[in-house]
Scaffold this active site. Structure first.
Site, PDB file in Angstrom:
ATOM      1  N   GLU A   5      45.930  44.455  37.650  1.00 19.21           N
ATOM      2  CA  GLU A   5      44.942  43.729  38.443  1.00 19.21           C
ATOM      3  C   GLU A   5      43.945  44.676  39.111  1.00 19.21           C
ATOM      4  OE1 GLU A   5      44.383  40.533  38.742  1.00 19.21           O
ATOM      5  OE2 GLU A   5      42.988  40.578  40.414  1.00 19.21           O
TER       6      GLU A   5
ATOM      7  N   GLY B 269      38.534  62.844  39.061  1.00 14.06           N
ATOM      8  CA  GLY B 269      38.482  64.022  38.195  1.00 14.06           C
ATOM      9  C   GLY B 269      39.726  64.892  38.311  1.00 14.06           C
TER      10      GLY B 269
ATOM     11  N   GLY C 241      43.768  58.601  38.072  1.00 13.96           N
ATOM     12  CA  GLY C 241      43.638  57.338  37.333  1.00 13.96           C
ATOM     13  C   GLY C 241      44.445  57.362  36.056  1.00 13.96           C
TER      14      GLY C 241
ATOM     15  N   TYR D 185      38.616  54.189  29.625  1.00 17.70           N
ATOM     16  CA  TYR D 185      39.686  53.349  29.075  1.00 17.70           C
ATOM     17  C   TYR D 185      39.755  53.471  27.553  1.00 17.70           C
ATOM     18  CZ  TYR D 185      39.727  51.258  33.742  1.00 17.70           C
ATOM     19  OH  TYR D 185      39.807  51.063  35.087  1.00 17.70           O
TER      20      TYR D 185
ATOM     21  N   GLU E  53      32.776  47.695  43.361  1.00 18.09           N
ATOM     22  CA  GLU E  53      32.446  46.637  42.390  1.00 18.09           C
ATOM     23  C   GLU E  53      31.339  45.716  42.907  1.00 18.09           C
ATOM     24  OE1 GLU E  53      36.391  45.011  41.739  1.00 18.09           O
ATOM     25  OE2 GLU E  53      36.602  46.170  39.889  1.00 18.09           O
TER      26      GLU E  53
END
Lengths: 175, 175
Positions: free
Chosen positions: A100, A110, A114, A148, A43
């Site tokens: 969070e 992949g 996630g 998402y 990030e």
């Protein structure tokens, strides 16, 4: 549990097993710190990380923690983590879950880790009769945003987060 | 406690006492519902309110609630409320406080109730060694934004909240 979906008969060393989600324990503090640092680097905010193993142990694994950490494993190797806590919607009169952090090591992306973490937490939300499941995304992080959205999430435009911390927080408390 | 700062010798019926903050109780459910509805009307989102007294009682006053409600009184009359819960910063390795709702009745604005609620919660944050205190503001709500900035808050630009709720949440949990 998801591991059980893979029939033993077709399991070979070349066959990647499905991601397995487990609750983190005190023995995972170093691993969690590695994931936190790696996410901050991704990030572009690595300079903001102040935590350490001791703080992770004290806040997440001692007493009665209010935040919860999950580890995702593939073939017995930890490949990612998620940290969530319960929030509350006054309009719904129900609790929700706020994610969070969600991180999967680049070399293991992949493989469904996630998605497995998000699906697992959505299940916790439903089991706890939560009204919503939400998280924040950096607005330049297009790959994550598309991922998402593909899972049913929608952006809540029009709201800005305001924060008081550091000396400003001490000052406000003493006004 | 702030009430104690007003010397009794100068108290008259014309002298407005300082705001007094107390924890909400089960007896406040109707009052809290009124405040939630009034805030939603102000935010032009009244149609989104689904809660009721029963849900407020069940989620905030039974068992081991994760969200906490404060009432602000002036001269013994409830004039506003705040609802907060603890969140967590992985970068700081510390808990924080998230303010979900803050509302003061229009006829009682300008008397310090909003500031008193924010100062009180900042004190709870400091007492709990929290790393930050934050909340969301609608981006058109300039009066509130200016007020928050005057108290030391700063906007966290660059982040968007993504949400899954309703059927999309059920669907995600079942993927």
């Amino acid at each position: 549990m998801i591991l059980c979906l893979v029939p033993e008969t077709i399991y070979t060393t070349n066959f990647m097993t499905a991601p397995f989600i487990r609750e983190a324990t005190l023995q995972d503090t170093a691993l969690i710190l590695d994931f936190i640092n790696a996410l901050a680097v991704y990030e572009k905010l690595a300079h903001e990380v102040e935590t350490n193993e001791q703080m992770i142990a004290e806040t997440l694994f001692w007493g009665n923690p209010k935040a919860h950490c999950l580890i995702c494993e593939i073939d017995g190797q930890p490949v990612g983590f998620a940290l969530y806590f319960f929030n509350y919607s006054t309009w719904k009169g129900r609790y929700g879950i706020y994610l969070e952090d969600l991180f999967v090591s680049p070399e293991h992306r992949g493989k469904g880790a996630g998605k497995a973490l998000l699906v697992h937490i959505a299940g916790i939300a439903v089991a706890n009769k939560c009204g919503r499941f939400e998280w924040s995304v950096l607005d330049w992080n297009t790959p994550s945003i598309e991922f998402y959205k593909s899972l049913g999430a929608r952006p809540m435009h029009g709201w800005d987060i305001y924060r008081v911390d550091g000396e400003a927080l001490e000052d406000l408390a003493n006004k």
